[in-house]
Design an enzyme around this catalytic site. Structure first.
Site, PDB file in Angstrom:
ATOM      1  N   ARG A 184     -26.651  13.820  16.187  1.00 34.05           N
ATOM      2  CA  ARG A 184     -26.511  12.593  15.434  1.00 34.05           C
ATOM      3  C   ARG A 184     -25.385  11.731  16.027  1.00 34.05           C
ATOM      4  O   ARG A 184     -24.474  12.248  16.664  1.00 34.05           O
ATOM      5  CB  ARG A 184     -26.155  12.973  13.996  1.00 34.05           C
ATOM      6  CG  ARG A 184     -26.377  11.894  12.980  1.00 34.05           C
ATOM      7  CD  ARG A 184     -25.857  12.333  11.626  1.00 34.05           C
ATOM      8  NE  ARG A 184     -26.716  13.259  10.915  1.00 34.05           N
ATOM      9  CZ  ARG A 184     -26.270  14.293  10.195  1.00 34.05           C
ATOM     10  NH1 ARG A 184     -24.990  14.567  10.132  1.00 34.05           N
ATOM     11  NH2 ARG A 184     -27.105  15.058   9.549  1.00 34.05           N
TER      12      ARG A 184
ATOM     13  N   THR B 109       4.180   2.801   5.428  1.00 36.19           N
ATOM     14  CA  THR B 109       2.763   2.421   5.443  1.00 36.19           C
ATOM     15  C   THR B 109       2.025   3.343   6.412  1.00 36.19           C
ATOM     16  O   THR B 109       2.589   3.739   7.434  1.00 36.19           O
ATOM     17  CB  THR B 109       2.547   0.951   5.886  1.00 36.19           C
ATOM     18  OG1 THR B 109       1.178   0.772   6.271  1.00 36.19           O
ATOM     19  CG2 THR B 109       3.406   0.567   7.071  1.00 36.19           C
TER      20      THR B 109
ATOM     21  N   ASP C  69       5.040  -4.767   6.173  1.00 36.80           N
ATOM     22  CA  ASP C  69       5.638  -6.065   6.541  1.00 36.80           C
ATOM     23  C   ASP C  69       5.520  -7.121   5.439  1.00 36.80           C
ATOM     24  O   ASP C  69       6.357  -8.012   5.355  1.00 36.80           O
ATOM     25  CB  ASP C  69       5.129  -6.571   7.898  1.00 36.80           C
ATOM     26  CG  ASP C  69       3.613  -6.497   8.013  1.00 36.80           C
ATOM     27  OD1 ASP C  69       2.946  -6.190   7.001  1.00 36.80           O
ATOM     28  OD2 ASP C  69       3.100  -6.759   9.111  1.00 36.80           O
TER      29      ASP C  69
ATOM     30  N   GLY D  54       0.832  -1.204   0.000  1.00 37.40           N
ATOM     31  CA  GLY D  54       0.000   0.000   0.000  1.00 37.40           C
ATOM     32  C   GLY D  54       0.863   1.249   0.000  1.00 37.40           C
ATOM     33  O   GLY D  54       1.856   1.308   0.717  1.00 37.40           O
TER      34      GLY D  54
ATOM     35  N   ASP E 166      -0.340   2.438   8.223  1.00 36.78           N
ATOM     36  CA  ASP E 166      -0.911   1.621   9.302  1.00 36.78           C
ATOM     37  C   ASP E 166      -0.098   1.635  10.603  1.00 36.78           C
ATOM     38  O   ASP E 166      -0.607   1.242  11.649  1.00 36.78           O
ATOM     39  CB  ASP E 166      -1.066   0.167   8.839  1.00 36.78           C
ATOM     40  CG  ASP E 166      -2.019   0.041   7.665  1.00 36.78           C
ATOM     41  OD1 ASP E 166      -2.875   0.932   7.500  1.00 36.78           O
ATOM     42  OD2 ASP E 166      -1.914  -0.947   6.902  1.00 36.78           O
TER      43      ASP E 166
ATOM     44  N   ASP F  17       2.137  -0.403  11.492  1.00 40.04           N
ATOM     45  CA  ASP F  17       2.049  -1.774  12.002  1.00 40.04           C
ATOM     46  C   ASP F  17       3.322  -2.584  11.787  1.00 40.04           C
ATOM     47  O   ASP F  17       3.287  -3.806  11.805  1.00 40.04           O
ATOM     48  CB  ASP F  17       0.859  -2.489  11.328  1.00 40.04           C
ATOM     49  CG  ASP F  17       1.022  -2.602   9.817  1.00 40.04           C
ATOM     50  OD1 ASP F  17       1.916  -1.933   9.260  1.00 40.04           O
ATOM     51  OD2 ASP F  17       0.260  -3.354   9.189  1.00 40.04           O
TER      52      ASP F  17
ATOM     53  N   ARG G 133       0.550  -4.843  -5.841  1.00 40.65           N
ATOM     54  CA  ARG G 133       0.375  -6.093  -5.102  1.00 40.65           C
ATOM     55  C   ARG G 133       0.783  -7.169  -6.096  1.00 40.65           C
ATOM     56  O   ARG G 133       0.262  -7.223  -7.213  1.00 40.65           O
ATOM     57  CB  ARG G 133      -1.083  -6.294  -4.697  1.00 40.65           C
ATOM     58  CG  ARG G 133      -1.655  -5.126  -3.909  1.00 40.65           C
ATOM     59  CD  ARG G 133      -1.462  -5.279  -2.424  1.00 40.65           C
ATOM     60  NE  ARG G 133      -2.085  -4.136  -1.719  1.00 40.65           N
ATOM     61  CZ  ARG G 133      -1.759  -3.779  -0.496  1.00 40.65           C
ATOM     62  NH1 ARG G 133      -0.838  -4.428   0.179  1.00 40.65           N
ATOM     63  NH2 ARG G 133      -2.352  -2.764   0.072  1.00 40.65           N
TER      64      ARG G 133
ATOM     65  N   ARG H 120      -5.653  -1.858   9.132  1.00 41.96           N
ATOM     66  CA  ARG H 120      -5.645  -3.325   9.104  1.00 41.96           C
ATOM     67  C   ARG H 120      -5.715  -3.903  10.526  1.00 41.96           C
ATOM     68  O   ARG H 120      -6.669  -3.662  11.218  1.00 41.96           O
ATOM     69  CB  ARG H 120      -4.423  -3.841   8.341  1.00 41.96           C
ATOM     70  CG  ARG H 120      -4.493  -3.486   6.850  1.00 41.96           C
ATOM     71  CD  ARG H 120      -3.643  -4.394   6.030  1.00 41.96           C
ATOM     72  NE  ARG H 120      -2.244  -4.294   6.422  1.00 41.96           N
ATOM     73  CZ  ARG H 120      -1.262  -4.968   5.868  1.00 41.96           C
ATOM     74  NH1 ARG H 120      -1.536  -5.820   4.893  1.00 41.96           N
ATOM     75  NH2 ARG H 120      -0.032  -4.832   6.258  1.00 41.96           N
TER      76      ARG H 120
ATOM     77  N   ARG I 176     -25.081   7.682  11.362  1.00 38.59           N
ATOM     78  CA  ARG I 176     -24.462   7.549  10.034  1.00 38.59           C
ATOM     79  C   ARG I 176     -23.065   6.979  10.151  1.00 38.59           C
ATOM     80  O   ARG I 176     -22.316   7.344  11.046  1.00 38.59           O
ATOM     81  CB  ARG I 176     -24.327   8.924   9.376  1.00 38.59           C
ATOM     82  CG  ARG I 176     -25.628   9.591   9.025  1.00 38.59           C
ATOM     83  CD  ARG I 176     -26.122   9.136   7.656  1.00 38.59           C
ATOM     84  NE  ARG I 176     -27.307   9.907   7.312  1.00 38.59           N
ATOM     85  CZ  ARG I 176     -27.263  11.046   6.643  1.00 38.59           C
ATOM     86  NH1 ARG I 176     -26.115  11.542   6.229  1.00 38.59           N
ATOM     87  NH2 ARG I 176     -28.382  11.695   6.366  1.00 38.59           N
TER      88      ARG I 176
HETATM   89  P1  ADP Z   1       2.614  -4.233   2.682  1.00 39.85           P
HETATM   90  O1  ADP Z   1       4.036  -4.285   2.246  1.00 39.85           O
HETATM   91  O2  ADP Z   1       2.069  -2.837   2.719  1.00 39.85           O
HETATM   92  O3  ADP Z   1       2.398  -4.998   3.961  1.00 39.85           O
HETATM   93  P2  ADP Z   1       1.508  -6.459   1.146  1.00 39.85           P
HETATM   94  O4  ADP Z   1       1.307  -7.319   2.329  1.00 39.85           O
HETATM   95  O5  ADP Z   1       0.452  -6.444   0.093  1.00 39.85           O
HETATM   96  O6  ADP Z   1       1.735  -4.940   1.542  1.00 39.85           O
HETATM   97  O7  ADP Z   1       2.886  -6.895   0.468  1.00 39.85           O
HETATM   98  C1  ADP Z   1       3.359  -6.222  -0.669  1.00 39.85           C
HETATM   99  C2  ADP Z   1       3.993  -7.185  -1.626  1.00 39.85           C
HETATM  100  O8  ADP Z   1       5.103  -7.859  -1.006  1.00 39.85           O
HETATM  101  C3  ADP Z   1       3.097  -8.309  -2.119  1.00 39.85           C
HETATM  102  O9  ADP Z   1       2.213  -7.936  -3.141  1.00 39.85           O
HETATM  103  C4  ADP Z   1       4.140  -9.298  -2.604  1.00 39.85           C
HETATM  104  O10 ADP Z   1       4.662  -8.928  -3.860  1.00 39.85           O
HETATM  105  C5  ADP Z   1       5.235  -9.166  -1.549  1.00 39.85           C
HETATM  106  N1  ADP Z   1       5.033 -10.178  -0.496  1.00 39.85           N
HETATM  107  C6  ADP Z   1       4.123 -10.162   0.518  1.00 39.85           C
HETATM  108  N2  ADP Z   1       4.193 -11.288   1.259  1.00 39.85           N
HETATM  109  C7  ADP Z   1       5.151 -12.057   0.713  1.00 39.85           C
HETATM  110  C8  ADP Z   1       5.693 -13.352   1.005  1.00 39.85           C
HETATM  111  N3  ADP Z   1       5.241 -14.097   2.030  1.00 39.85           N
HETATM  112  N4  ADP Z   1       6.673 -13.815   0.215  1.00 39.85           N
HETATM  113  C9  ADP Z   1       7.143 -13.090  -0.808  1.00 39.85           C
HETATM  114  N5  ADP Z   1       6.679 -11.876  -1.157  1.00 39.85           N
HETATM  115  C10 ADP Z   1       5.698 -11.349  -0.423  1.00 39.85           C
END
Ligand code: ADP
Length: 320
Positions: free
Chosen positions: A163, A126, A103, A11, A128, A130, A72, A172, A244
């Site tokens: 309201r 990110t 992560d 993201g 988040d 997180d 993604r 998340r 709302r």
């Molecule tokens: P964020 O990095 O914000 O947590 P995602 O969880 O969607 O977002 O991860 C981003 C990208 O990282 C994924 O679309 C994928 O390409 C790669 N990725 C995520 N998890 C794995 C994994 N277990 N092994 C390899 N690549 C991964």
């Protein structure tokens, strides 16, 4: 000469551009060559890799999103896909990679480091907040301001109309964005994923609040906990007040990064290059107690947990 590549993944978050700029400018300062990988791991696989110069990052510090693009790309979990990605890097004679993301993105970086001994550095980007091993992620503070502004606006209108407002906030599995925005916005009720959702108690408290003479109520809730429109209907039926739900959604991800995020991103970008210059790889960067730190990326993903801001939560309960 060291050749370093940089990508943004997962993201997007305000401040990612400032982080890329930090990496690029610091690398050039150290006499390294820098390459940008477009659209995250997808571009790494498709060999969408281009040399970046000083001017490639002009005028990006104030812009939200990421000019390198993000994607993604779940296929990156496939070892054959990763093999091709590393082959592409080696073809350009690139010897290290900076990954800016959450992560999930760290997981990809961890695997390349583990399987190929290819030095990767993770920068937490990110909204988040997180990611383990850092007090703050790039984008969190900006998103907090955005969510807060929305809550302030909702307060004006819900107070005028007596309201109940439910605000769904991103994050998340992490309640940090909700907690911060709710405390700053003076929300009466906070529902976060780290604590059980007591639906019945919440409705009773809303009812009691209006009996006491409140003119409005704002409930802040993290995404994925419940259907907020259904919750609004239930409260309306029981409390007999117009209710709302507002889902803030992706507006929280956009906008110009605030000063805090620009500074954090710039510092982390420069720090990543400093580590690579010293031959340190397989690390993820964080800021803890005001200091830049780095942790083993494998250890961070498998063993480190983000602490819940229990004190923030307890504080909020006394502000009701
Ligand atoms: P964020 O990095 O914000 O947590 P995602 O969880 O969607 O977002 O991860 C981003 C990208 O990282 C994924 O679309 C994928 O390409 C790669 N990725 C995520 N998890 C794995 C994994 N277990 N092994 C390899 N690549 C991964």
């Amino acid at each position: 000469v060291k050749k370093v590549a940089v990508l943004t993944s997962g993201g997007d978050a305000p401040g990612m551009n400032a982080a890329i700029r930090g990496v690029v400018r610091a690398a050039l300062f150290e006499g390294m060559e820098v390459y940008g990988v477009y659209d995250g791991y997808l571009g790494l696989y498709n060999n969408n890799i281009k040399r970046l110069e000083r001017f490639s990052v002009s005028d990006v510090i104030s812009r939200g999103g990421t000019f390198l693009g993000s994607a993604r790309f779940p296929e990156f979990k496939d070892p054959a896909v990763r093999a091709k990605a590393v082959e592409n890097l080696r073809q350009h004679e690139i010897d290290s990679l900076v990954v800016i993301g959450g992560d999930g993105s760290y997981m990809g970086a961890k695997l390349i480091t583990e399987e190929y001994g290819f030095p990767c550095i993770g920068i937490p980007g990110t909204i988040d907040n997180d990611v383990a091993g850092t007090d703050y992620t790039i984008g969190y503070q900006t998103a907090l301001e955005t969510a807060l502004e929305a809550i302030d606006r909702l307060r004006d209108t819900s107070s005028s109309h007596q309201r109940v407002s439910i605000v769904e906030i991103m994050g998340r599995h992490c309640g940090d964005l909700t907690l911060g925005a709710a405390i700053a916005g003076g929300c009466e009720f906070i529902v976060v994923p780290e604590r059980p959702f007591e639906r019945e108690a919440l409705i009773k408290k809303v009812e009691y609040g209006f009996q006491k003479g409140k003119r409005h109520s704002i409930i802040a809730i993290t995404e994925y906990i419940c259907d907020v429109n259904e919750l609004a209907k239930e409260i309306e039926d029981r409390v007999k007040l117009e209710t709302r739900a507002t889902v803030l959604g992706h507006v929280q991800r956009g906008g110009a990064p605030c000063a805090f995020d620009r500074i954090l991103a710039s510092r982390m970008g420069v720090y990543a290059i400093e580590l690579l210059k010293q031959g340190i790889g397989g690390r993820c960067i964080g800021i803890q107690n005001e200091k830049l730190v780095h942790h083993d990326i494998i250890d961070a993903i498998t063993n480190m947990k983000r602490p819940f801001k229990a004190d923030w939560f307890e504080t909020s309960r006394k502000l009701y």
